[in-house]
Motif scaffolding. Structure first.
Motif, PDB file in Angstrom:
ATOM      1  N   LEU A  75       0.818  -1.205   0.000  1.00  0.00           N
ATOM      2  CA  LEU A  75       0.000   0.000   0.000  1.00  0.00           C
ATOM      3  C   LEU A  75       0.864   1.272   0.000  1.00  0.00           C
ATOM      4  CD1 LEU A  75      -2.717  -1.027   2.624  1.00  0.00           C
ATOM      5  CD2 LEU A  75      -2.846  -1.134   0.117  1.00  0.00           C
ATOM      6  N   GLY A  76       2.145   1.084   0.136  1.00  0.00           N
ATOM      7  CA  GLY A  76       3.061   2.223   0.154  1.00  0.00           C
ATOM      8  C   GLY A  76       4.007   2.202  -1.031  1.00  0.00           C
ATOM      9  N   ASP A  77       4.928   3.129  -1.005  1.00  0.00           N
ATOM     10  CA  ASP A  77       5.943   3.258  -2.054  1.00  0.00           C
ATOM     11  C   ASP A  77       7.251   3.609  -1.349  1.00  0.00           C
ATOM     12  OD1 ASP A  77       7.344   3.604  -4.400  1.00  0.00           O
ATOM     13  OD2 ASP A  77       6.417   5.531  -4.915  1.00  0.00           O
ATOM     14  N   ASN A  78       8.171   2.644  -1.268  1.00  0.00           N
ATOM     15  CA  ASN A  78       9.369   2.782  -0.450  1.00  0.00           C
ATOM     16  C   ASN A  78      10.365   3.749  -1.094  1.00  0.00           C
ATOM     17  OD1 ASN A  78      11.902   2.305   0.929  1.00  0.00           O
ATOM     18  ND2 ASN A  78      10.960   0.451   1.767  1.00  0.00           N
ATOM     19  N   ALA A  79      10.535   4.918  -0.458  1.00  0.00           N
ATOM     20  CA  ALA A  79      11.433   5.934  -1.011  1.00  0.00           C
ATOM     21  C   ALA A  79      12.884   5.467  -1.015  1.00  0.00           C
ATOM     22  CB  ALA A  79      11.300   7.226  -0.214  1.00  0.00           C
ATOM     23  N   MET A  80      13.270   4.726   0.023  1.00  0.00           N
ATOM     24  CA  MET A  80      14.655   4.277   0.103  1.00  0.00           C
ATOM     25  C   MET A  80      14.997   3.347  -1.050  1.00  0.00           C
ATOM     26  SD  MET A  80      17.364   4.770   1.929  1.00  0.00           S
ATOM     27  CE  MET A  80      18.906   4.257   1.227  1.00  0.00           C
ATOM     28  N   HIS A  81      14.043   2.499  -1.420  1.00  0.00           N
ATOM     29  CA  HIS A  81      14.292   1.570  -2.521  1.00  0.00           C
ATOM     30  C   HIS A  81      14.544   2.308  -3.830  1.00  0.00           C
ATOM     31  CE1 HIS A  81      12.141  -2.059  -0.396  1.00  0.00           C
ATOM     32  NE2 HIS A  81      13.174  -1.573   0.278  1.00  0.00           N
ATOM     33  N   LYS A  82      13.966   3.489  -3.974  1.00  0.00           N
ATOM     34  CA  LYS A  82      14.178   4.252  -5.205  1.00  0.00           C
ATOM     35  C   LYS A  82      15.615   4.734  -5.339  1.00  0.00           C
ATOM     36  CE  LYS A  82       9.443   5.949  -5.745  1.00  0.00           C
ATOM     37  NZ  LYS A  82       8.586   7.150  -5.896  1.00  0.00           N
ATOM     38  N   LEU A  83      16.295   4.873  -4.200  1.00  0.00           N
ATOM     39  CA  LEU A  83      17.692   5.287  -4.249  1.00  0.00           C
ATOM     40  C   LEU A  83      18.634   4.124  -4.537  1.00  0.00           C
ATOM     41  CD1 LEU A  83      18.073   7.793  -1.257  1.00  0.00           C
ATOM     42  CD2 LEU A  83      17.716   8.303  -3.686  1.00  0.00           C
ATOM     43  N   ALA A  84      18.150   2.893  -4.402  1.00  0.00           N
ATOM     44  CA  ALA A  84      19.023   1.727  -4.527  1.00  0.00           C
ATOM     45  C   ALA A  84      19.791   1.681  -5.844  1.00  0.00           C
ATOM     46  CB  ALA A  84      18.219   0.444  -4.319  1.00  0.00           C
ATOM     47  N   PRO A  85      19.132   1.882  -7.011  1.00  0.00           N
ATOM     48  CA  PRO A  85      19.919   1.818  -8.254  1.00  0.00           C
ATOM     49  C   PRO A  85      20.946   2.947  -8.362  1.00  0.00           C
ATOM     50  CG  PRO A  85      17.664   2.555  -8.688  1.00  0.00           C
ATOM     51  CD  PRO A  85      17.700   2.074  -7.279  1.00  0.00           C
ATOM     52  N   VAL A  86      20.631   4.103  -7.788  1.00  0.00           N
ATOM     53  CA  VAL A  86      21.588   5.214  -7.808  1.00  0.00           C
ATOM     54  C   VAL A  86      22.791   4.868  -6.935  1.00  0.00           C
ATOM     55  CG1 VAL A  86      21.896   7.674  -7.446  1.00  0.00           C
ATOM     56  CG2 VAL A  86      19.648   6.801  -8.110  1.00  0.00           C
ATOM     57  N   ILE A  87      22.526   4.309  -5.761  1.00  0.00           N
ATOM     58  CA  ILE A  87      23.612   3.898  -4.866  1.00  0.00           C
ATOM     59  C   ILE A  87      24.496   2.861  -5.553  1.00  0.00           C
ATOM     60  CG2 ILE A  87      24.130   2.686  -2.707  1.00  0.00           C
ATOM     61  CD1 ILE A  87      21.576   3.975  -1.552  1.00  0.00           C
ATOM     62  N   SER A  88      23.893   1.927  -6.248  1.00  0.00           N
ATOM     63  CA  SER A  88      24.667   0.885  -6.937  1.00  0.00           C
ATOM     64  C   SER A  88      25.559   1.476  -8.021  1.00  0.00           C
ATOM     65  CB  SER A  88      23.717  -0.144  -7.565  1.00  0.00           C
ATOM     66  OG  SER A  88      23.006  -0.839  -6.565  1.00  0.00           O
ATOM     67  N   ARG A  89      25.036   2.455  -8.751  1.00  0.00           N
ATOM     68  CA  ARG A  89      25.852   3.073  -9.797  1.00  0.00           C
ATOM     69  C   ARG A  89      27.040   3.825  -9.203  1.00  0.00           C
ATOM     70  NH1 ARG A  89      20.821   3.176 -12.546  1.00  0.00           N
ATOM     71  NH2 ARG A  89      20.062   5.092 -11.573  1.00  0.00           N
ATOM     72  N   ILE A  90      26.812   4.504  -8.081  1.00  0.00           N
ATOM     73  CA  ILE A  90      27.910   5.224  -7.437  1.00  0.00           C
ATOM     74  C   ILE A  90      28.954   4.242  -6.916  1.00  0.00           C
ATOM     75  CG2 ILE A  90      28.522   6.729  -5.504  1.00  0.00           C
ATOM     76  CD1 ILE A  90      25.712   7.975  -5.800  1.00  0.00           C
ATOM     77  N   ALA A  91      28.480   3.138  -6.317  1.00  0.00           N
ATOM     78  CA  ALA A  91      29.409   2.148  -5.766  1.00  0.00           C
ATOM     79  C   ALA A  91      30.260   1.505  -6.857  1.00  0.00           C
ATOM     80  CB  ALA A  91      28.629   1.079  -5.002  1.00  0.00           C
ATOM     81  N   ALA A  92      29.704   1.390  -8.056  1.00  0.00           N
ATOM     82  CA  ALA A  92      30.429   0.743  -9.156  1.00  0.00           C
ATOM     83  C   ALA A  92      31.265   1.728  -9.972  1.00  0.00           C
ATOM     84  CB  ALA A  92      29.427   0.045 -10.078  1.00  0.00           C
ATOM     85  N   TYR A  93      31.178   2.999  -9.654  1.00  0.00           N
ATOM     86  CA  TYR A  93      31.848   4.023 -10.446  1.00  0.00           C
ATOM     87  C   TYR A  93      33.367   3.888 -10.343  1.00  0.00           C
ATOM     88  CZ  TYR A  93      33.202   8.724 -12.033  1.00  0.00           C
ATOM     89  OH  TYR A  93      33.752   9.789 -12.686  1.00  0.00           O
ATOM     90  N   GLU A  94      34.023   3.954 -11.469  1.00  0.00           N
ATOM     91  CA  GLU A  94      35.487   3.906 -11.509  1.00  0.00           C
ATOM     92  C   GLU A  94      36.003   5.319 -11.734  1.00  0.00           C
ATOM     93  OE1 GLU A  94      37.038   1.025 -14.195  1.00  0.00           O
ATOM     94  OE2 GLU A  94      35.880  -0.628 -13.348  1.00  0.00           O
ATOM     95  N   ALA A  95      36.641   5.864 -10.718  1.00  0.00           N
ATOM     96  CA  ALA A  95      37.096   7.253 -10.770  1.00  0.00           C
ATOM     97  C   ALA A  95      38.247   7.411 -11.755  1.00  0.00           C
ATOM     98  CB  ALA A  95      37.523   7.718  -9.378  1.00  0.00           C
TER      99      ALA A  95
END
Length: 362
Positions: free
Chosen positions: A188-208
């Motif tokens: 019945l809800g929409d988890n805001a934290m879950h929406k950040l998950a793909p963004v967090i994954s992209r940052i974690a995988a980023y090669e500087a």
């Protein structure tokens, strides 16, 4: 009165012993102003607790010596003391030792026959707090003509060697919005934290990226530096947010860095951002003639500055700038803040040699 032409180690100690946490620089500004006004043939201007002193000898070039006079809050570390060749005390490394070297050089050489460049000395307030209070930023906005020169030196601690340029920095607040619900009926809800998950994954995988700019190697970085979400342990959060910081090499301007950062984040629907901070970097500028002379005087050693410093403000005015001061920056802001006294002597001597072309300054 401060003895600006005395031994720079003693001058550093005297500056450390004047408490000057941000927004409380009045006493140290008063002491420096009094000493500067005692020098013949020098113009001194004061704006709040920021001081600008200049020589006008018609030498054909101008070097700017700049440093902040504020410190972080005291931590029972004033007055300072010297022990085993190390000066301890608040501001000893960040950056009253560098300021002492610059004050000493200005006072010693202002009327000296061997001085090769006219000098502008900038002692500015409120560097250790929000940029809106920064005295150098205020000069940049209201009196940019005072900051013009062939090269600017900033007395940030750099291990008694040149740290050239600086990285730029962008900090975004990335915000996800959803719908709150009981965890037992999560559909019945929409988890805001879950929406950040793909963004967090992209940052974690980023090669500087590592990139060489004007002979200096810079290492970029994209990182989450703060993240929050949650209402209660039995509730689906309707908001989540995080701060993401991008430290970028000075071959990118802010617009290019922002474009790259947003492309990496690739924010999904329901996620937006706010710009918390965005400041440009500064190219090393070591190809400029005045910088080449400084390199020679300091033995040719240099490295890239990874953090952001106020050299960027000079770069935005078209003035090449480097960081050059005594001490290990890793001791900045610590309760046991410290600076080896031999580094103070080393920086002071190299600075005098540079400004006189190796001539005598006795």
């Amino acid at each position: 009165m401060l003895q600006l032409d005395a031994d720079p180690i003693a001058l550093t100690s005297a500056l450390v012993d004047i408490p000057s946490p941000s927004h409380e620089e009045g006493a140290i500004a008063d002491a420096i102003e009094q000493a500067l006004r005692a020098i013949d043939n020098v113009e001194v201007q004061r704006m709040n607790h920021t001081l600008v002193a200049t020589t006008s000898r018609g030498l054909g070039s101008r070097i700017i010596l700049a440093g902040h006079i504020d410190t972080v809050p005291l931590a029972d570390n004033v007055p300072g003391h010297i022990e085993n060749g190390v000066l301890y005390g608040c501001g000893s490394v960040d950056m009253k030792s560098g300021m002492a070297c610059y004050l000493h050089a200005f006072a010693t050489l202002a009327n000296h026959p061997d001085l090769r460049h006219d000098l502008t000395l900038v002692c500015y307030e409120a560097e250790e707090v929000a940029a809106t209070f920064n005295g150098l930023a205020h000069l940049q906005e209201s009196h940019p003509e005072l900051l013009q020169g062939d090269l600017a030196l900033l007395g940030e601690p750099s291990g008694a060697m040149i740290e050239a340029g600086c990285q730029g920095s962008i900090r975004l607040k990335v915000i996800a919005e959803g719908t709150r619900a009981h965890a037992a009926r999560s559909w019945l809800g929409d988890n805001a934290m879950h929406k950040l998950a793909p963004v967090i994954s992209r940052i974690a995988a980023y090669e500087a990226r590592e990139v060489e700019v004007d002979g200096c190697m810079y290492h970029e970085g994209l990182n989450i530096v703060h993240c929050e979400s949650g209402v209660a342990t039995n509730t689906i959060p309707d908001e989540a947010w995080m701060y993401v910081n991008f430290r970028f090499a000075p071959d990118r301007d802010v617009d290019a860095a922002m474009e790259h950062m947003l492309a990496v984040l690739d924010l999904p629907e329901g996620v937006h951002y706010e710009v918390s901070d965005a400041v440009p970097g500064a190219r090393p500028g070591l190809d400029q003639p005045a910088a080449a002379d400084l390199l020679k005087a300091t033995g040719g050693q240099f490295r890239a500055k990874y953090g952001w410093t106020d050299v960027s403000r000079f770069a935005s005015l078209g003035v090449p700038a480097v960081n050059f001061g005594p001490g290990d920056p890793s001791f900045a802001h610590k309760k046991d803040e410290q600076c080896p006294v031999e580094m103070i002597s080393e920086v002071s001597e190299q600075l005098l040699q540079y400004l006189t072309g190796g001539g005598s300054h006795e």
